[in-house]
Structure formats: C-alpha cells, structure tokens
Design a protein around this motif. Structure first.
Motif, short mmCIF file in Angstrom:
data_model
loop_
_atom_site.label_atom_id
_atom_site.label_comp_id
_atom_site.label_asym_id
_atom_site.label_seq_id
_atom_site.Cartn_x
_atom_site.Cartn_y
_atom_site.Cartn_z
N PRO A 528 16.05 76.67 29.14
CA PRO A 528 15.92 74.95 30.25
C PRO A 528 16.03 75.41 31.32
O PRO A 528 16.46 76.53 32.01
N ILE A 529 16.18 74.91 32.81
CA ILE A 529 16.32 74.80 33.81
C ILE A 529 16.96 73.45 33.76
O ILE A 529 16.67 71.86 33.07
N GLU A 530 18.69 73.91 33.75
CA GLU A 530 20.27 72.64 34.12
C GLU A 530 20.16 71.92 35.49
O GLU A 530 19.40 72.80 36.53
N PRO A 531 19.78 70.87 35.25
CA PRO A 531 19.65 69.80 36.51
C PRO A 531 21.23 70.23 36.73
O PRO A 531 22.24 69.97 36.54
N ARG A 532 20.83 70.03 38.62
CA ARG A 532 21.72 70.17 39.79
C ARG A 532 22.27 69.03 39.50
O ARG A 532 22.08 67.79 38.98
N LEU A 557 15.67 65.51 35.66
CA LEU A 557 15.93 65.70 33.68
C LEU A 557 16.04 66.96 33.56
O LEU A 557 15.29 67.55 34.31
N GLU A 558 16.68 67.71 32.79
CA GLU A 558 16.51 68.74 31.72
C GLU A 558 15.04 69.11 32.18
O GLU A 558 14.59 68.57 31.23
N ALA A 605 13.26 63.57 25.67
CA ALA A 605 13.48 61.93 25.17
C ALA A 605 12.37 61.13 25.14
O ALA A 605 11.44 59.70 24.78
N GLN A 606 11.20 61.46 26.53
CA GLN A 606 9.77 60.56 26.59
C GLN A 606 9.31 61.48 26.92
O GLN A 606 9.23 62.12 27.84
N GLY A 711 11.40 58.34 36.05
CA GLY A 711 12.32 60.47 35.50
C GLY A 711 11.37 61.04 36.22
O GLY A 711 10.05 61.49 36.76
N VAL A 712 11.82 62.55 36.54
CA VAL A 712 11.42 64.12 36.32
C VAL A 712 11.69 65.31 35.46
O VAL A 712 12.64 65.11 35.32
N LEU A 713 10.69 65.81 34.76
CA LEU A 713 10.71 66.55 34.40
C LEU A 713 10.25 67.82 34.70
O LEU A 713 9.19 68.10 34.87
N PRO A 714 11.20 68.66 35.53
CA PRO A 714 10.50 70.11 35.92
C PRO A 714 10.40 70.88 35.46
O PRO A 714 11.12 71.09 33.71
N PHE A 715 9.24 71.76 35.72
CA PHE A 715 8.53 73.15 34.84
C PHE A 715 7.97 73.58 35.58
O PHE A 715 7.19 73.46 36.79
N ALA A 716 8.66 75.23 35.18
CA ALA A 716 8.13 76.21 35.59
C ALA A 716 8.05 77.41 35.30
O ALA A 716 7.63 77.63 34.18
#
Length: 721
Positions: A528-532, A557-558, A605-606, A711-716
């Motif tokens: 998980p990348i926790e959002p600031r 989002l997370e 969620a989406q 929405g924004v889903l970060p992926f790294a």
C-alpha cells in the motif's frame, strides 16, 4: 552465582581475602546474592565480589566487561542493597531498552531491592514514582539515556536525585563510545553527568561487548586511571557457531522453512530490515511455524506480550530486527539464526550472546545475504552528520533569537528527514551547541566546530568492522576464537564445536518443495501507498501556498507499489533497476507481469478509466513502457504524462518540507490532458517509478483532481523503506 553453563563458580579472591567469609561486606554480599538468585548454594563468579567491594567499601568507579549471563546485574543490585543498608541514597540506573528495564525491575525485587522506572511506556506512573523517590522508598530508579535530556526531568527531577544518589550505574556502556557497535548520542552526555558527581559517589559501567578501544574510551569518560576494570573471558562454551552460504533469498528462506523446527527449543531469527522481518515471519507462519515479527514498528504492549510468549516457549521464534537485542533475558534460549549479517563481529557477538546462557547447548547460524553490504552502507550513511547540515541547524536556531524551534519547524529550514534531524540535534546538544527546552530547541551560543577528523576515524572504523564481518563469514579458523579476537579477548582459543572446528552441524540442502514455497512467498507483490493527508508546517516560508489538511477532493486515493526496496525477492530486483546510474530502458516482460499482478489483486472501489505517467528526466523509457503496457493489458487509454515545467531540485532522502517545495512547481497539466480528464468517469492510474517522501504523487494527484479527474490511484514500481 550459578553460572550460565549451569555449574557453580568459585568465590572471587579479592584484596588478598580468601573467599566470601573474609569481610563483613563479603558475607553480607553473599547473603544478598543467594536471595537474588534463589539458590542457597550460589557463589560469586570471579570478579563479581571485587567489583562490589570497590563500589561499596571504596566508593570507586568500575567498568565491568563480561559476557552475557555472567551476572553484571547481580553486581549492581547487591551493591545497591549494601549501600542502602549503610544509609546511602537510591541508585540511578541508566538502561537503554524497555525490555531490559522490565527484566531488571523483576530481578531487583528478588534481592529485596525496590526498583521503579521512568520511561515513555509508563508516563501515567511518573508522579507516583517521583513521590516514592521523595519519601525514600525507592532503591533503584531506572531511566533511559534519552530521559536525561527531557527538559522537565533534567531540570526538576535529576538535580534532586543526583544530590542524594548512592550509586550511578550505566548499563550497556559501550553505547557511550564512538567506537561501540551501538553508539547512541544520548549516551555521550553521561560522561558529563559522571564528571559532575561528587568523588564520593561510586559509579559502575557494564557491558558484554567492548573491544580494547571501547574499554579505554569508556574508562577515560568514567575517570581514567582511577577506574577499576574487571574483564573476563568472552567465550561461550554452550554456543555452536556456523555459517551457511546459500544462493539466493529463496534458498535461505526455504532452508529456514524446512529446518526451523529442527533447531533446539525456541529462539530468535534476526533480519536486517523491518520489511525482511515482517515478510519472513509471515512466510514462516504460512508454512505452519509459530513465529511473530518484532521490530521498531511493534508497539510497546505488543513487544511485552511477544517477549513473554518467547520466554514461556509459546512461540518457536521471534523474527526480529535489532530492536530485540540488549537486555532481553531468556537464559535457555535455544538458537539464534541471522538472515543477513550485522555490520561487525562485535554487533554479531552481542546478538548471538542472547542464546545458551543457561543451557549446555545452543545453535547459532548465519545465513549471509547478497544485500548485506548495501544495507550496512545505508545505515552507516544515515547515522553520520554532515558539516553543512549542522551549520544550517545552528544558523536557523541563531536566527530565532532565543525562541525555541520545534523539530517540525526546523524541517522547513534544514533538508533532513525527521529521524536524521533529531539525531543531529542530539549530537549538537551533547557538544554543547544547542539545548532542548520546553517548546523545542535553542542555540546556546557556544562556539562549535565540525570534528571532521573524528567522523573520518569513525567511518574508517566502521569500514574495517564490515570487512571483519566478511572475514568471519569466510574464515576457516575457529569462529568463536575469531569473535573473541574481535573483542580483544586474550583468552581466545579454538572452541572445538563450531563448523570449522568440528565440521558442519547443520544440513546444507534445501528441499525443492520448500524452495518453491519460499519463491512463491517472496514473489508476492503489492504494497500500500498511504496518501498524504496534511501539508507540512511552515510551507509559506518555502514559497508554497499549502497549509493544514489536504482537501479530500485534491488528495490521491490509497495506492500500490510493486514492492519495497528493502523487501526480499522483488526488492532486490528493483534495487538494481532503480539504482543511481542504472541505464534507462523499457521494463522487462517479467516486471510488467508483476505490475499486472498488483493491479489484479488491488481491491479498489472503482476500476481506473485511464493511465497517466509522471514525467521523468532519468527513467522516461522505464515509466513510459510500464504505463503503456498497463494501458494495453487493461484496455485503458494512456493519456500521456504531465508536463515537466522544471526539474525538481534535490534528490531522494530529503524531508517533507524541502521535497514538497521542490516538486510543487515542477508539473503542469497540458490542454490535451485536461480535455481528456474532463471526459473520464473513473479514477486515473498515475504511474511512477519510486515513491520516497510521497510528495511527487501528492502534488501530481492534486493537479489531476483540480483539472477534473474523478480520482487518482497512485502506482509505483517501488516504495522506499
């Protein structure tokens, strides 16, 4: 006292006296000792009575360097009992770890010594403890070295205590020395504390892990030539040492899965990083072993529960970082396995010394890893202050004009992570350049210069220690003798038990089923990348118009990363791909498939509606290829990348304030991307290579949300740490 090998040791002959019956001190000391260990036949180990008499009868300062299990705590508890009987004030015992404090309080009660502690774990009890000190019903007060720098304790409690203390004890005293394997800045102020005591107050320093250089350094800080040094042989006859080199992480973990149950009793499996400890514990539990992780992330209550479970043999092992080290006391610990080597033979000896203290046999095995040197270098670099950083801290405090600056406030002015900044402030505090007060830190105005020569010597010593650890792994000589020589023990001799003396005592094969299971376990992906959620304090001073809470409609989002750089398995792959200077290029098919696996198991969620990349100066092909592949496989439109307006200044490792200031102006949303965002019904998958502080993703997500992304889903690919 009954020795850690299970046999009684002879009474020490001290000062020409024959046995314990020669003096009233010796007779009374033996009575207290037998109460402490609940053995009517107990006798002193060589050197114990000598140290007690020096403290009680002569009021001297003493340094005791003896192996774990010799009975160093017996010296100060017996001495405390005798001194209190003679009207002395309470003992101040400076102890580094909560685990050590808990065990020492329990041991003291057995000797009729009332011990209490003041630590971060019992703040609700502090007033009661201080009241008990005032009415003289406390025999021993245990505090951490960090507590001595707490302004309230330092100014209100410590002067009262020192004015009437009967004995000062510094446990794990190697931490005082720059050369000690576990040097801590807070310990350095103990030298000044000891020098400020009346000459009549006895002082005892104890450690199990000190070579001659550390012994000399600590003795000088205690009083030089006047210090009595009691030093004994360090060999542990119960330990059977070995080193097993296996090809990769899967082989090491496969061996551990297959053979952990064969090791005697219960024990400790040490790992070098939090991630490795947690991953290993999870994998071993999945394989049916009763184990748990114990790290710096483990809260105090859980640590206490896990320590008790290990002592009661309710678990096979704790998979631990160095957080479980000094002070943990289980005399019948059956084994210690290292998944990766500590950075020096002295540190290694300290950890393996947890085993076999009251058993005839205990197994100690090192499974070295290819990543060991990388991890050593990271921790060594992180702990060494730099001149320019120290000068910026001093300039910031001087500019404050005597008004306290909190650590978060200083982060805005000095580009250091919180942990590194706190370490640097402690160093400057010990050097007399800054002082901690209510509300933060102030400059003392005292002149200060960066001791470059000292830090160069320390760095050289650390490098030599690392090489010595590599030599330990490859030596064909006795391993116990090697460790003894590393601690300058003149009694070093072949042990007759280790794998070099008697041949390998451990199986070296790894069952293919176990290896396959380990491979599957470390191939798991998705972190998980926790959002600031909050902007750093004081950003206006860095030209950034951001303060307080990040609004929900501007926050990502997370997210998910493929793996941490410190993870077993994929962590090693990503360290190579993302190493400084590594060539840019398209992601491998294996890497892309692993990224797809992360998305497949992501419980969002989406589902995302499109893919956007974070622009990169150093790895544009890598990031672009991952974004394109994920779009193609997921049948998602790839909308391109944000515009790179200016290259972010600085690099990885900076603190939040500086990192945010660097990336805040770096990106923009071009017209074509903005137009595409307005048509989306679901979130954007935002792709980057590495998440360090998290501010790049936060700023990019804010821009995308403000431009219309739902929405924004970060992926790294990787998460640092």
């Amino acid at each position: 006292m009954v020795g850690d090998e299970g046999a009684a040791s002879p009474v020490a002959a001290t000062g020409g006296r024959d046995g314990a019956a020669g003096t009233d001190t010796a007779t009374e000391a033996l009575r207290v000792l037998r109460s402490l260990v609940a053995r009517p036949d107990a006798e002193f180990h060589d050197g114990q009575l000598e140290a007690i008499e020096a403290l009680v009868d002569a009021g001297r300062r003493a340094l005791v360097v003896q192996r774990t299990g010799w009975g160093k705590s017996a010296v100060y508890f017996v001495a405390t009992s005798l001194l209190r009987t003679r009207g002395a004030g309470p003992t101040l015992l400076i102890s580094p770890l909560l685990a050590l404090m808990r065990d020492q309080v329990a041991a003291a009660e057995r000797a009729g010594v009332h011990a209490v502690s003041i630590s971060s774990a019992n703040q609700h009890e502090w007033e009661r403890v201080l009241d008990a000190l005032d009415d003289d019903s406390v025999d021993v007060l245990l505090v951490s070295p960090e507590r001595l720098n707490n302004p309230d304790f330092r100014e209100r409690t410590l002067p009262r205590l020192l004015a009437r203390t009967g004995l000062v004890v510094v446990d794990e005293a190697h931490c005082i020395s720059d050369w000690g394997h576990d040097f801590r800045p807070d310990y350095r102020r103990l030298g000044a504390l000891v020098r400020g005591l009346p000459a009549s107050v006895p002082v005892l320093a104890t450690t199990a892990t000190a070579n001659s250089r550390v012994v000399t350094d600590v003795a000088e800080q205690l009083g030089g030539d006047e210090v009595l040094t009691v030093r004994g042989p360090l060999a542990r006859a119960s330990l059977r040492l070995g080193v097993l080199r296996l090809g990769d992480d899967a082989a090491r973990l496969g061996w551990l899965t297959e053979h952990l149950g064969d090791l005697p009793g219960s024990g400790i499996v040490y790992a070098l990083t939090v991630a490795a400890a947690e991953d290993t514990a999870r994998m071993l539990r999945d394989a049916g072993h009763e184990v748990h992780a114990y790290t710096g992330r483990t809260d105090n209550d859980e640590r206490d529960r896990l320590e008790r479970a290990l002592k009661a043999d309710e678990v096979k092992a704790l998979v631990a970082t160095s957080a479980l080290g000094m002070g943990f006391d289980k005399p019948d610990l059956g084994f210690v396995v290292h998944l990766g080597a500590p950075s020096s033979p002295v540190a290694y000896y300290q950890q393996v010394g947890r085993a076999g203290r009251a058993t005839a046999n205990a197994d100690v095995l090192l499974l070295p890893g290819a990543e060991d040197r990388h991890i050593w270098e990271y921790f060594a670099t992180a702990s060494m202050p730099r001149r320019e950083q120290a000068e910026r801290v001093l300039a910031a405090l001087a500019a404050a004009g005597g008004n306290p600056r909190s650590t978060p406030r200083l982060e805005v002015e000095v580009e250091l992570r919180r942990s590194q900044l706190e370490l640097l402030l402690k160093v400057l505090d010990v050097d007399g350049a800054v002082r901690r007060v209510q509300g933060g830190w102030v400059s003392t105005g005292e002149p200060w210069t960066f001791d470059a020569e000292r830090y160069a010597r320390i760095a050289a010593a650390r490098s030599a220690e690392q090489q010595a650890m590599l030599d330990y792994e490859s030596t064909d000589e006795c391993r116990m003798a090697f460790l003894q020589r590393a601690l300058d023990d003149p009694t070093a001799a072949p042990c007759g038990r280790c794998d070099n003396c008697a041949g390998p005592w451990y199986p070296s094969d790894v069952d293919e089923t176990a290896r396959a299971s380990a491979t599957a376990a470390i191939s798991r992906v998705g972190v998980p990348i926790e959002p600031r959620k909050q902007w750093p304090q004081g950003m206006a001073e860095r030209g950034v118009a951001a303060r307080g809470r990040i609004p929900d409609d501007e926050r990502p989002l997370e997210g998910r990363a493929l793996a941490r750089l410190t993870d077993l398995g994929w962590g090693g792959v990503l360290r190579e791909v993302l190493a400084p200077g590594a060539p840019d290029g398209p992601a491998s098919e294996r890497l892309v498939h692993a990224c797809v696996d992360v998305l497949r198991t992501w419980d969002w969620a989406q589902r995302p509606s499109a893919v956007v990349a974070v622009p990169s100066r150093t790895r544009p092909e890598l990031i672009g290829s991952v974004a394109t592949a994920l779009g193609s496989i997921g049948r998602l439109p790839v909308l391109g990348a944000l515009d790179l307006v200016s290259a972010p200044s600085g690099g990885p490792g900076g603190n939040s304030a500086f990192r945010l200031a660097a990336v805040w102006p770096a990106f923009a949303i071009g017209p074509q991307l903005e137009s595409s965002l307005a048509e989306l019904e679901g979130p954007v998958l935002l792709v980057d290579d590495l998440v360090d502080s998290g501010w790049t993703m936060t700023v990019a997500a804010r821009l995308l949300r403000r431009a219309g992304a739902p929405g924004v889903l970060p992926f790294a690919l990787a998460l640092r740490g």
